[in-house]
Design a protein around this motif. Structure first.
Motif, PDB file in Angstrom:
ATOM      1  N   ILE A  25       0.837  -1.210   0.000  1.00 27.20           N
ATOM      2  CA  ILE A  25       0.000   0.000   0.000  1.00 27.20           C
ATOM      3  C   ILE A  25       0.867   1.253   0.000  1.00 27.20           C
ATOM      4  O   ILE A  25       0.626   2.213  -0.742  1.00 27.20           O
ATOM      5  CB  ILE A  25      -0.956  -0.011   1.211  1.00 27.20           C
ATOM      6  CG1 ILE A  25      -2.012  -1.125   1.040  1.00 27.20           C
ATOM      7  CG2 ILE A  25      -1.628   1.347   1.379  1.00 27.20           C
ATOM      8  CD1 ILE A  25      -2.869  -1.340   2.274  1.00 27.20           C
ATOM      9  N   ILE A  26       1.905   1.252   0.864  1.00 23.85           N
ATOM     10  CA  ILE A  26       2.805   2.408   0.941  1.00 23.85           C
ATOM     11  C   ILE A  26       3.528   2.603  -0.391  1.00 23.85           C
ATOM     12  O   ILE A  26       3.625   3.716  -0.913  1.00 23.85           O
ATOM     13  CB  ILE A  26       3.813   2.229   2.091  1.00 23.85           C
ATOM     14  CG1 ILE A  26       3.082   2.276   3.438  1.00 23.85           C
ATOM     15  CG2 ILE A  26       4.900   3.296   2.037  1.00 23.85           C
ATOM     16  CD1 ILE A  26       3.971   1.939   4.631  1.00 23.85           C
ATOM     17  N   PHE A  27       4.033   1.487  -0.962  1.00 22.68           N
ATOM     18  CA  PHE A  27       4.743   1.579  -2.240  1.00 22.68           C
ATOM     19  C   PHE A  27       3.811   2.106  -3.331  1.00 22.68           C
ATOM     20  O   PHE A  27       4.189   2.968  -4.131  1.00 22.68           O
ATOM     21  CB  PHE A  27       5.276   0.199  -2.621  1.00 22.68           C
ATOM     22  CG  PHE A  27       5.918   0.168  -3.988  1.00 22.68           C
ATOM     23  CD1 PHE A  27       7.185   0.688  -4.178  1.00 22.68           C
ATOM     24  CD2 PHE A  27       5.241  -0.379  -5.075  1.00 22.68           C
ATOM     25  CE1 PHE A  27       7.785   0.665  -5.432  1.00 22.68           C
ATOM     26  CE2 PHE A  27       5.822  -0.405  -6.326  1.00 22.68           C
ATOM     27  CZ  PHE A  27       7.100   0.118  -6.509  1.00 22.68           C
ATOM     28  N   SER A  28       2.580   1.606  -3.362  1.00 20.23           N
ATOM     29  CA  SER A  28       1.617   2.051  -4.370  1.00 20.23           C
ATOM     30  C   SER A  28       1.292   3.526  -4.212  1.00 20.23           C
ATOM     31  O   SER A  28       1.171   4.263  -5.195  1.00 20.23           O
ATOM     32  CB  SER A  28       0.326   1.215  -4.273  1.00 20.23           C
ATOM     33  OG  SER A  28       0.591  -0.140  -4.493  1.00 20.23           O
ATOM     34  N   LEU A  31       4.284   5.463  -5.452  1.00 18.89           N
ATOM     35  CA  LEU A  31       4.397   5.329  -6.898  1.00 18.89           C
ATOM     36  C   LEU A  31       3.360   6.198  -7.592  1.00 18.89           C
ATOM     37  O   LEU A  31       3.659   6.893  -8.572  1.00 18.89           O
ATOM     38  CB  LEU A  31       4.200   3.863  -7.294  1.00 18.89           C
ATOM     39  CG  LEU A  31       4.499   3.522  -8.771  1.00 18.89           C
ATOM     40  CD1 LEU A  31       5.965   3.777  -9.085  1.00 18.89           C
ATOM     41  CD2 LEU A  31       4.135   2.067  -9.059  1.00 18.89           C
ATOM     42  N   ASN A  32       2.149   6.211  -7.057  1.00 20.45           N
ATOM     43  CA  ASN A  32       1.094   7.067  -7.587  1.00 20.45           C
ATOM     44  C   ASN A  32       1.465   8.537  -7.428  1.00 20.45           C
ATOM     45  O   ASN A  32       1.262   9.349  -8.332  1.00 20.45           O
ATOM     46  CB  ASN A  32      -0.217   6.764  -6.860  1.00 20.45           C
ATOM     47  CG  ASN A  32      -1.354   7.651  -7.341  1.00 20.45           C
ATOM     48  OD1 ASN A  32      -1.637   7.703  -8.529  1.00 20.45           O
ATOM     49  ND2 ASN A  32      -2.007   8.339  -6.412  1.00 20.45           N
ATOM     50  N   LEU A  33       2.049   8.869  -6.258  1.00 16.92           N
ATOM     51  CA  LEU A  33       2.469  10.245  -6.009  1.00 16.92           C
ATOM     52  C   LEU A  33       3.550  10.663  -6.991  1.00 16.92           C
ATOM     53  O   LEU A  33       3.558  11.794  -7.495  1.00 16.92           O
ATOM     54  CB  LEU A  33       2.989  10.364  -4.572  1.00 16.92           C
ATOM     55  CG  LEU A  33       3.362  11.772  -4.074  1.00 16.92           C
ATOM     56  CD1 LEU A  33       2.132  12.664  -4.039  1.00 16.92           C
ATOM     57  CD2 LEU A  33       4.002  11.686  -2.696  1.00 16.92           C
ATOM     58  N   LEU A  34       4.471   9.733  -7.275  1.00 15.85           N
ATOM     59  CA  LEU A  34       5.534  10.030  -8.226  1.00 15.85           C
ATOM     60  C   LEU A  34       4.972  10.395  -9.592  1.00 15.85           C
ATOM     61  O   LEU A  34       5.372  11.382 -10.203  1.00 15.85           O
ATOM     62  CB  LEU A  34       6.466   8.815  -8.345  1.00 15.85           C
ATOM     63  CG  LEU A  34       7.565   8.891  -9.426  1.00 15.85           C
ATOM     64  CD1 LEU A  34       8.514  10.042  -9.107  1.00 15.85           C
ATOM     65  CD2 LEU A  34       8.312   7.582  -9.519  1.00 15.85           C
ATOM     66  N   LYS A 238       8.981  14.491  -0.297  1.00 13.19           N
ATOM     67  CA  LYS A 238       7.844  13.885   0.405  1.00 13.19           C
ATOM     68  C   LYS A 238       8.175  12.472   0.885  1.00 13.19           C
ATOM     69  O   LYS A 238       7.770  12.068   1.987  1.00 13.19           O
ATOM     70  CB  LYS A 238       6.603  13.885  -0.497  1.00 13.19           C
ATOM     71  CG  LYS A 238       6.019  15.290  -0.696  1.00 13.19           C
ATOM     72  CD  LYS A 238       4.760  15.268  -1.547  1.00 13.19           C
ATOM     73  CE  LYS A 238       4.192  16.672  -1.685  1.00 13.19           C
ATOM     74  NZ  LYS A 238       2.957  16.719  -2.489  1.00 13.19           N
ATOM     75  N   LEU A 239       8.913  11.722   0.067  1.00 11.80           N
ATOM     76  CA  LEU A 239       9.330  10.387   0.482  1.00 11.80           C
ATOM     77  C   LEU A 239      10.318  10.470   1.648  1.00 11.80           C
ATOM     78  O   LEU A 239      10.204   9.724   2.628  1.00 11.80           O
ATOM     79  CB  LEU A 239       9.962   9.646  -0.697  1.00 11.80           C
ATOM     80  CG  LEU A 239      10.483   8.229  -0.402  1.00 11.80           C
ATOM     81  CD1 LEU A 239       9.342   7.338   0.095  1.00 11.80           C
ATOM     82  CD2 LEU A 239      11.139   7.629  -1.645  1.00 11.80           C
ATOM     83  N   GLY A 246      17.552  12.110   6.032  1.00 10.04           N
ATOM     84  CA  GLY A 246      18.336  13.205   5.482  1.00 10.04           C
ATOM     85  C   GLY A 246      17.866  14.590   5.876  1.00 10.04           C
ATOM     86  O   GLY A 246      17.622  14.884   7.049  1.00 10.04           O
ATOM     87  N   SER A 247      17.721  15.441   4.863  1.00  8.18           N
ATOM     88  CA  SER A 247      17.365  16.839   5.096  1.00  8.18           C
ATOM     89  C   SER A 247      15.997  16.977   5.743  1.00  8.18           C
ATOM     90  O   SER A 247      15.757  17.911   6.527  1.00  8.18           O
ATOM     91  CB  SER A 247      17.399  17.617   3.772  1.00  8.18           C
ATOM     92  OG  SER A 247      16.507  17.048   2.832  1.00  8.18           O
ATOM     93  N   GLU A 248      15.069  16.061   5.445  1.00 12.33           N
ATOM     94  CA  GLU A 248      13.738  16.143   6.036  1.00 12.33           C
ATOM     95  C   GLU A 248      13.772  15.797   7.529  1.00 12.33           C
ATOM     96  O   GLU A 248      12.998  16.358   8.315  1.00 12.33           O
ATOM     97  CB  GLU A 248      12.772  15.224   5.302  1.00 12.33           C
ATOM     98  CG  GLU A 248      12.394  15.723   3.922  1.00 12.33           C
ATOM     99  CD  GLU A 248      11.638  17.047   3.968  1.00 12.33           C
ATOM    100  OE1 GLU A 248      10.745  17.195   4.821  1.00 12.33           O
ATOM    101  OE2 GLU A 248      11.947  17.938   3.158  1.00 12.33           O
TER     102      GLU A 248
END
Length: 504
Positions: A25-28, A31-34, A238-239, A246-248
């Motif tokens: 679900i997280i990957f999907s 991927l959709n966000l990308l 966002k990821l 890192g920076s986030e």
């Protein structure tokens, strides 16, 4: 024995299946966000986009804003497309007027901008549109627009200058040691904004760390938030934010400190309510809401406006003054000539208004080094700019005051020269169209704190130039800016200061 083993395997398989489902679900989702946040232009192979992605421009230009200036000069329309950012950048005054006045309703800050700065600025005035923006602007105008408030602010500024700033510079003059002028001006501006807009002496704040730690966190949060805007896809930051990497991760830590500072301001203000004047900006907002999260956003927005922009303007001013002794001499002559018959500073608003050359020198400094180097809007619908550039729905459109100050088509062949007299006609300061000089924005979003900021800068300049002169260490260098929402000199501005023999 078989039943427990079966139960064990069933439990493990169930757990594994559940983990796999959540991961899928997280990957999907991402991927959709990308795919939603990355369009075909993100893979542009034109020379400009290649230079942007590879950062090859850094071999020639010290700052991204200088490279943009180069591109905009080369463009016949002074407008360029940065395809990998989905962004159109312009330095054409007619386009600026189109964005900020003619088609203002079509170019709000927009949801993408609010998303980029939302963690830091929340629902503050610089990060909202529509009714929320109109409400905050109306409230702020009641505080910043009146003559009585300006008189009150001038008394505070004068007190801060005489009791803190001048003694501090005196101590540096005696020791002859190198210090960071940017840090000094930021501390001074922070104290002023706390007293003027929040009705608080910053010395009353009960914080877990020294105030310098919170200032550093504020600078870091500003820089990292601005860094989100220059990534070629929002998916990246966002990821990283979702995974805390890192920076986030660093941004989240910095914002926690910024939150502590803002909430301490609110807490101390509540303690003081009913004990004196409640005409300051924060009191007005506290009278309309008890939402601490909303008040936190108000505090941070006005800290950004009152601390960073004023300090940035003063830093670049004294940098330019140190390398232009003829301008410094003219500024000082006007200051001394404005004294009364006994040789004392006339002071007051009228005294400051009478210094036209000083005013011109401030405008000239900010023409070359605007505190906010660029500003972006997002198009709600398809449009065409006055220069013929087609703008698609959802495109980020950026106007660039830094580049505009360096355009021969706007300022003439001497556009790179620091020449305050370009602002004077028969000895009087004469402004130009705000769309030609959008340092304070223009149109409906014109800066409400403009007059207050100019008054603060001029008060500091008058007090300092009559008493001190600065020597910038490595003063022949170009200014290199750190990423941020306002122009911040990377590494600060190291200087030495001397007392003038005739300084009062």
């Amino acid at each position: 024995m078989e039943a427990p083993q079966t139960s064990f395997w069933v439990a493990n398989l169930t757990s594994l299946f559940f983990s796999f489902t959540i991961s899928f679900i997280i990957f999907s989702f991402f991927l959709n966000l990308l795919f939603r946040t990355t369009n075909h232009r993100s893979w542009c192979a034109c020379s400009v986009c290649r230079a942007y992605v590879s950062r090859s421009w850094t071999s020639t230009y010290p700052n991204l804003c200088d490279w943009y200036t180069h591109l905009l000069r080369l463009s016949p329309t002074h407008t360029v497309d940065i395809h990998v950012l989905g962004c159109t950048v312009t330095a054409d005054p007619s386009n600026v007027e189109h964005l900020l006045r003619t088609r203002f309703d079509n170019y709000p800050k927009g949801k993408p901008f609010s998303s980029i700065l939302g963690d830091l600025l929340g629902r503050g005035i610089f990060n909202v549109d529509g009714d929320a923006w109109r409400f905050q602007r109306k409230m702020a105008s009641l505080e910043l627009g009146s003559a009585s408030v300006r008189s009150y602010a001038l008394r505070i500024m004068t007190s801060e200058i005489s009791s803190r700033l001048v003694p501090l510079l005196d101590s540096f003059a005696v020791s002859r040691r190198v210090f960071d002028l940017q840090d000094v001006f930021r501390r001074f501006a922070f104290d002023n904004i706390c007293r003027i807009s929040f009705g608080l002496d910053p010395g009353c704040l009960e914080l877990s760390l020294p105030i310098s730690e919170f200032a550093s966190a504020f600078d870091l949060a500003s820089g990292l938030s601005a860094g989100r805007a220059v990534t070629t896809s929002p998916f990246v930051w966002k990821l990283k934010r979702f995974l805390g990497l890192g920076s986030e991760r660093d941004l989240a830590r910095a914002i926690r400190l910024v939150d502590e500072l803002a909430r301490e301001v609110i807490k101390q203000k509540r303690k003081l309510r009913g004990m004196g004047s409640e005409e300051d900006l924060l009191s007005r907002f506290m009278g309309s809401t008890d939402d601490d999260d909303y008040l936190r956003d108000i505090v941070i927005s006005f800290l950004l406006a009152g601390r960073d922009t004023v300090a940035s303007g003063l830093v670049s001013y004294f940098f330019l003054l140190s390398t232009h002794p003829e301008v410094e001499a003219a500024v000082r002559d006007e200051i001394i000539n404005n004294d009364d018959d006994d040789g004392h500073d006339r002071g007051g608003l009228e005294g400051l208004r009478g210094m036209h050359y000083v005013h011109a020198s401030m405008y000239e400094s900010m023409r070359l080094y605007p505190p906010v180097q660029f500003d972006s809007k997002f198009a709600l619908e398809d449009d065409v700019l006055p220069d013929g550039t087609a703008i698609g729905k959802g495109t980020r459109v950026t106007y660039h005051p830094y580049a505009m100050g360096r355009m021969e088509s706007i300022w003439g062949t001497d556009c790179l020269d620091f020449r305050p007299k370009r602002w004077l006609k028969e000895g009087l300061f004469t402004p130009v169209s705000p769309f030609k000089y959008p340092v304070f924005q223009a149109g409906a979003r014109v800066c409400l704190g403009k007059e207050l900021a100019l008054m603060e800068m001029k008060s500091v300049i008058v007090s300092i130039v009559r008493r001190f002169e600065f020597e910038v260490v490595n003063g022949d260098r170009e200014l290199k800016f750190a990423p941020g929402l306002t122009a911040t000199v990377s590494g600060g501005l190291p200087v030495r200061v001397r007392r003038r023999r005739s300084g009062l």
